[in-house]
Design a protein around this motif. Structure first.
Motif, short mmCIF file in Angstrom:
data_model
loop_
_atom_site.label_atom_id
_atom_site.label_comp_id
_atom_site.label_asym_id
_atom_site.label_seq_id
_atom_site.Cartn_x
_atom_site.Cartn_y
_atom_site.Cartn_z
N LYS A 1 0.82 -1.21 0.00
CA LYS A 1 0.00 0.00 0.00
C LYS A 1 0.86 1.26 0.00
O LYS A 1 0.60 2.21 -0.76
CB LYS A 1 -0.91 -0.02 1.23
N LYS A 2 1.89 1.27 0.86
CA LYS A 2 2.69 2.48 1.06
C LYS A 2 3.70 2.72 -0.07
O LYS A 2 3.94 3.86 -0.46
CB LYS A 2 3.44 2.34 2.39
N TYR A 3 4.28 1.66 -0.58
CA TYR A 3 5.38 1.80 -1.53
C TYR A 3 5.04 1.31 -2.95
O TYR A 3 5.22 2.03 -3.93
CB TYR A 3 6.62 1.04 -1.03
N LEU A 4 4.55 0.09 -3.04
CA LEU A 4 4.37 -0.50 -4.36
C LEU A 4 3.26 0.18 -5.16
O LEU A 4 3.31 0.22 -6.38
CB LEU A 4 4.06 -2.01 -4.21
N ASN A 5 2.28 0.70 -4.45
CA ASN A 5 1.18 1.41 -5.14
C ASN A 5 1.42 2.92 -5.23
O ASN A 5 0.53 3.67 -5.60
CB ASN A 5 -0.15 1.15 -4.42
N ASN A 6 2.63 3.30 -4.89
CA ASN A 6 3.00 4.71 -4.92
C ASN A 6 3.83 4.97 -6.19
O ASN A 6 4.97 4.53 -6.30
CB ASN A 6 3.82 5.05 -3.65
N VAL B 1 7.78 4.05 -7.01
CA VAL B 1 8.14 3.11 -8.07
C VAL B 1 9.07 3.77 -9.08
O VAL B 1 10.04 3.18 -9.55
CB VAL B 1 6.87 2.56 -8.76
N LYS B 2 8.79 5.05 -9.38
CA LYS B 2 9.65 5.79 -10.31
C LYS B 2 11.07 5.90 -9.76
O LYS B 2 12.05 5.77 -10.51
CB LYS B 2 9.06 7.17 -10.55
N SER B 3 11.17 6.12 -8.43
CA SER B 3 12.51 6.22 -7.82
C SER B 3 13.24 4.88 -7.89
O SER B 3 14.47 4.84 -8.07
CB SER B 3 12.41 6.69 -6.37
N LEU B 4 12.49 3.78 -7.76
CA LEU B 4 13.10 2.45 -7.89
C LEU B 4 13.64 2.25 -9.30
O LEU B 4 14.73 1.72 -9.50
CB LEU B 4 12.07 1.36 -7.59
#
Length: 883
Positions: A33-38, A42-45
Motif C-alpha cells: 500500500k505504502k510503496y508498491l502502489n506509490n 516506483v519511479k525512484s526504484l
C-alpha cells in the motif's frame, strides 16, 4: 524481471523499520500500500535500476507492437478466418489476445492465443505454417495408405506468420479409439524419424480423442548427424562415435518416446509425448518464491514439480498407460515405414521439407531461461553493461572466432529479452541467427545431403532395429510389479523338442547380434544399456568388458562358430570385426603412458575380463596369438591395480587376482603369482574385522555382503585361487574368516544367505550375483581344496537345496536369472547330482525355453539387450552349454 528487486526492497524497508504491522503478512500489506502502489516511489526504484526500466519499456513496446500486428492481420483476413476457423460465423472483435504462449524470439515475437467474440479460439504464430500444411498432406497420405482415417487441422499460412486452429485434449470414447490413437502415433513417429525431428515432446502433441495432433513443427526437418573422418583418433573412439550417431538419428531422439530427457543417471526424468499423468520433478534447481505476500518473502532454489497434460490419453476418465499399446505404435510405425520403402511418392513428399529453412536448437531453452533469471538480480540491473558482464559467462575460454560470433548473438538476444533462435538451410552448411547473421561451415554437410544418406540406410533390418528401440523405451512406462518368482515345473512337449528349440533360439540370438552390429574402421560395435538405481536406463555405445560389452559378444560368437558345424558367413564376419576391435583396444590402451585412475580391474566388469576373454579364446582355439594378447593386456592391470577402489570379484582386484593366477597356471611365469600375492596384501588391508569374521564394506553398503558379485564368495574365489597355488596356511586362515562372516548371514528359515543391500536385511536372491547359487560356486571350489571341512560341505548342501528347490526369478540372464542358475546346476550335477535334482534342472530348462518362445513375457532390457551378463548373448552362451 521485477521480482528479485521487489524482494530486496521489501527486506530493505523492513530492516529500516519502515514496515508497520505485527505479522509478516501485515507488514507486506503495508509495503504494498505504502510503496508498491506509490507511483513516485516506483519511479525512484526505476531510477535506481535503469536496466529494469529499459526492460519494462522494451517488454511493453514489444507486446503493443505484436498486438497491433495481430489485430491488423486479423481484420485484413477477416473473411478467410471466418470461413476457415469459424464455420462461417462472423466476428466483430476479440475478447482477448494472450501473448507469450511460447518462447519469445526476434524482438519479442511469440505465439499468441486469440479469442474472438463469436467464441472461436485460434493461435497466431509468428512464422510461416507452410511446413505444417506439407506435413499434414504427407501424414494424410500415409494414413490413407495404411488404412486409417485422419483429422485435418485448419491453417492459414503466410510468409512470416500464420493462423492455426485450437486443438483441445479430449478423451477417447472406446478401446478401439485408443488403439487407433497409438497406431497413428506410430505413423507420426516414423515421420519424425524420417525427417530427423527432435522436439516432439509432450508439450508439442495434443491427444484429441483418437487423433494425435502435432502443434509445433519449427524443427522440421531436423539435422541428421553424419560421421566425419575427423571423429575420433582411435578405433575405440570412432566406433563409439558411430554408435552415438546411430542413436542420435534413431526414433529415441524424436522426443516422442519415453527416454531420459532432463538430467543424467539417477536424476534423469522422462518427458515425452507418450508419458503419464504423474508429476515430473526437474533434476535441476529453479528459483522458487517462499513466504510470498509476507515481509519474509525470499527465493530458494529447489527442484520444481511440473505436469504435461495435453498429450495424456484418456479412455473416458481413465488415464491410459501408453506402454500397454506398444504393439499398436509399432504396427503404425512399420506400416508407414514399409509404405515409404515401396512408394516413391513418399520420398518426394519428404524431400519437399528441404526447400527452405528450419529451426535448430543449439542450446536448450531452459539454459537460456536460467541465464535470464540470473541476469535479473539487483546487482546486474543497474545498467545494460552490468547484465552484459554477467551474460559474458556464455563465452568460453579458448573459443574459436566462429563460436564467439554465435555467443555474441546469444548474449545480445538475452539482453533484449529474446530467447536466441537459430536456423539451418536445407542446402547450406551455414547456421543463421535470429538477426539474419550467417555463420558459415557450421555443419559438416548440408541438411539435405545428410537426409539423403539417412534415407539410403532405411531397410527392413533398420526397421527391426528401430522397433527394438521403441519397445525398450516404452518399457520405461511399465509399472514395476516386483521380481516375479516361480517354482520350475516341466512343460509338456519340451522334453521331446528340447534340442531343436535350443538350436532355433541360438540362431535367433546370432541373427540379432549380427543384424544390430555397427561397423566402422574394420571394427564392430553395438548399442548397449546403462542402468540407473532409479529403475531407468539409457542407450549408449556398448563398452569393452565382459559384463555388457564386446568381450561377452566375442565369447558367445567364438563358441558358436567353434561348436556349430553350419556355415554362417555373417557371424564369421562380425566375429572377425569384433575381435579386431578387441585387439585394437588392447593395442591402443597398451601404448598409453598415463592411465585413467578409474579403470576397473574385475574379472566380469573390468580390464581382467578382457584378459579372461583372451584366455578363453586360447583354450577354445589353441592359437598362440590369444595368449600373447592376454599377457599384453594384463600388463595394463599391472599398472593400474593399485588404484582400484571397487575391490570385489565383479569389478575389482578380487577378480583380477583370479585372472592373474589363471595366467600363472597357463604360462608358469612366477611374475603373475607374485602380482596376485601383492594384490591380496593390499586387498586385505582394505577389509575389516566384523566381530564374527572378516569382509569388505563396499561403496554404498552398510557392511560386508554375501554372494559372488560384491560379497565374500567372490573374495573367497580369489583366496581359493591363491591357496591352490601353494597351500599357504595364511590363505587358509583368511578363508576361514571370510567363511565365518558369510555364514553369519545364513538364514535357516529362508534356507539362503541374506542380501544386505536391502536395509531390512530380510531380502534374499537366488542368483549367481547374490544368494545361494553364487555361494554354491565358491563352496564347490573350496570343497576341492578342503574336502574334510564339514562346514563347507554343509554350506554346499544348503546352497544346492536353495538353487534346485527354491523359488527362481523369471528373468533369463546369466547374472540374476535362469541362464546363470542353469550353468551352476549343470556344474553341480556333473559332480554331485541325483535324479531329483536332474528333474529340477530339466524343469528350469523348459521354463527358459518357454520364456524364449514367448518373448513378450521377457523384459526388453534382457531380450533386446545384447549384453553377456544381463542380456541375450549370455543366455545364448548358456543354451550352448546345456545342449
Amino acid at each position: 524481471m521485477f521480482l528479485k528487486i521487489l524482494i530486496l526492497d521489501v527486506h530493505r524497508q523492513k530492516n529500516f523499520g519502515n514496515l508497520k504491522g505485527s505479522t509478516p503478512k501485515e507488514q507486506y500489506d503495508y509495503y504494498e500500500k505504502k510503496y508498491l502502489n506509490n507511483a513516485t516511489y516506483v519511479k525512484s526504484l526505476l531510477q535506481e535500476y535503469p536496466e529494469l526500466k529499459r526492460l519494462l519499456e522494451l517488454k511493453n513496446n514489444s507486446i503493443q507492437r505484436a498486438e497491433c500486428e495481430i489485430r491488423k492481420s486479423l481484420y485484413a483476413e477477416k473473411e478467410q478466418i471466418q470461413k476457415i476457423f469459424c464455420d462461417g460465423r462472423k466476428f466483430s472483435g476479440t475478447v482477448g489476445i494472450y501473448m507469450s504462449k511460447g518462447d519469445i524470439h526476434r524482438g519479442g515475437r511469440s505465439v499468441a492465443k486469440v479469442e474472438l467474440d463469436n467464441g472461436t479460439i485460434l493461435y497466431y504464430k509468428p512464422h510461416s505454417l507452410d511446413k505444417n500444411i506439407k506435413y499434414q498432406e504427407l501424414y494424410n497420405y500415409l494414413c490413407r495408405k495404411t488404412g486409417i482415417s485422419c483429422r485435418t487441422v485448419q491453417y492459414l499460412s503466410h510468409d512470416s506468420y500464420g493462423w492455426e486452429e485450437k486443438i483441445e485434449n479430449i478423451p477417447c470414447k472406446n478401446e478401439s479409439e485408443v488403439e487407433h490413437y497409438y497406431f497413428r502415433m506410430g505413423i507420426h513417429l516414423f515421420l519424425g524419424y524420417a525427417l530427423g525431428a527432435t522436439d516432439l515432446h509432450g508439450e508439442n502433441i495434443i491427444a484429441h480423442g483418437e487423433y494425435p495432433v502435432i502443434i509445433d513443427m519449427e524443427t522440421y526437418p531436423g539435422y541428421l548427424k553424419q560421421q566425419s573422418e575427423k571423429d575420433g583418433s582411435s578405433v575405440e573412439e570412432k566406433i563409439n562415435k558411430s554408435t552415438e550417431i546411430k542413436l542420435a538419428n534413431s526414433v529415441i531422439h524424436t522426443g516422442m518416446l519415453p527416454v531420459l530427457t532432463w538430467g543424467r543417471g539417477n536424476r534423469g526424468v522422462l518427458i515425452s509425448a507418450m508419458g503419464t499423468e504423474e508429476k515430473i520433478k526437474t533434476p535441476f534447481k529453479l528459483p522458487v518464491v517462499k513466504d510470498d505476500k509476507t515481509s519474509d518473502i525470499h527465493i530458494e532454489y529447489e527442484p520444481v514439480e511440473m505436469q504435461i497434460k495435453e498429450c495424456i490419453v484418456r479412455l473416458n476418465d481413465q488415464v491410459i498407460n501408453a506402454a500397454d499399446y506398444t504393439e499398436c505404435i509399432i504396427r503404425g510405425f512399420c506400416r508407414a515405414y514399409m509404405v515409404a520403402m515401396a512408394d516413391k511418392k513418399v520420398e518426394v513428399m519428404l524431400s519437399g521439407f528441404f526447400d527452405g529453412r528450419s529451426r535448430v536448437v543449439l542450446r536448450h531453452t531452459q539454459q537460456y531461461a536460467m541465464y535470464l533469471m540470473a541476469s535479473f538480480h539487483p546487482d546486474y540491473m543497474k545498467s545494460r553493461e552490468c547484465r552484459k558482464a554477467l551474460l559474458n559467462v556464455i563465452h568460453k575460454e579458448g573459443e574459436s572466432s566462429f563460436m564467439k560470433e554465435i555467443h555474441d548473438y546469444e548474449i545480445d538476444s538475452l539482453l533484449e529479452m529474446d530467447i536466441p533462435c537459430f536456423e539451418i538451410d536445407a542446402n547450406s552448411r551455414s547456421v543463421y541467427d535470429g538477426n539474419g547473421g550467417e555463420h558459415k561451415e557450421y555443419l559438416p554437410c548440408t541438411p539435405y545431403e545428410s537426409w539423403r544418406m539417412h534415407m539410403k540406410q532405411m531397410s527392413y533390418s533398420d526397421m527391426e532395429c528401430q522397433c527394438d528401440y521403441i519397445r525398450l523405451s516404452m518399457e520405461m512406462l511399465k509399472a514395476s510389479d516386483g521380481k516375479k518368482k516361480m517354482f520350475p515345473t516341466r512343460i509338456k512337449g519340451y522334453d521331446t523338442d528340447k534340442e531343436r528349440k535350443i538350436y532355433s533360439q541360438i540362431r535367433k540370438i546370432v541373427h540379432r547380434i549380427c543384424s544390430r552390429a555397427i561397423i566402422r574402421e574394420q571394427s564392430a560395435g553395438w548399442a548397449g544399456l546403462q542402468f540407473w538405481d532409479n529403475g531407468h536406463w539409457n542407450l549408449r555405445s556398448g563398452g569393452i568388458y565382459l559384463y555388457d560389452g564386446i568381450s561377452g559378444i566375442v565369447l558367445f560368437l567364438a563358441k558358436y562358430l567353434h561348436d556349430f558345424e553350419e556355415k554362417n558367413a555373417s557371424a564369421e564376419e562380425i566375429y572377425h570385426l569384433a575381435v579386431l576391435r578387441l585387439k585394437a583396444y588392447t593395442d591402443e590402451i597398451h601404448k598409453k603412458q598415463i592411465y585413467d585412475k578409474n579403470l576397473l580391474t574385475g574379472i566380469v566388469n573390468g580390464e581382467s575380463s578382457v584378459v579372461y576373454t583372451y584366455l578363453y579364446l586360447f583354450k577354445l582355439t589353441g592359437k598362440r596369438v590369444w595368449m600373447i594378447y592376454a599377457e599384453k593386456h594384463f600388463s595394463i592391470i599391472e599398472r593400474v591395480w593399485k588404484e582400484d577402489s571397487q575391490l570385489d570379484y565383479l569389478s575389482g582386484n578380487a577378480g583380477a587376482i583370479v585372472v592373474a593366477v589363471m595366467l600363472y597356471k597357463e604360462t608358469g611365469n612366477l611374475k603373475y603369482y607374485e602380482i596376485a600375492a601383492d594384490m591380496e596384501k593390499d586387498l586385505w588391508k582394505k577389509g575389516q574385522e566384523t566381530g564374527n569374521g572378516y569382509g569388505w564394506r563396499l561403496k554404498g553398503t552398510d557392511g560386508p555382503l554375501a554372494g559372488m558379485s560384491h560379497g565374500n564368495s567372490g573374495f573367497l574365489m580369489a583366496y581359493a585361487a591363491l591357496y591352490e597355488c601353494n597351500h599357504k596356511a595364511e590363505y587358509a586362515d583368511k578363508i576361514q574368516l571370510l567363511l565365518r562372516y558369510e555364514d553369519s548371514l545364513y538364514s535357516e528359515k529362508a534356507g539362503n544367505w541374506k542380501d544386505l543391500r536391502e536395509s531390512s536385511g530380510e531380502s534374499f536372491m537366488n542368483a549367481w550375483c547374490h544368494g545361494a547359487p553364487g555361494i554354491l560356486l565358491s563352496r564347490m571350489k573350496l570343497e576341492e581344496l578342503f574336502p574334510e571341512d564339514m562346514q563347507i560341505k554343509k554350506d554346499r548342501l544348503n546352497a544346492a537345496d536353495s538353487l534346485f528347490y527354491g523359488e527362481q526369478d523369471e528373468k533369463i540372464c546369466l547374472c540374476h536369472g535362469m541362464s546363470g542358475n542353469l550353468l551352476i546346476m549343470k556344474k553341480y550335477l556333473r559332480k554331485y547330482g541325483n535324479k531329483k535334482m536332474k528333474e529340477q534342472y530339466e524343469a528350469l530348462c523348459d521354463c527358459l525355453l518357454f520364456q524364449l518362445d514367448h518373448p513378450a513375457k521377457i523384459s526388453g532390457t534382457e531380450y533386446l539387450n545384447l549384453a553377456f551378463m544381463n542380456g541375450i548373448s549370455g543366455t545364448g552362451m548358456a543354451l550352448m552349454e546345456i545342449l
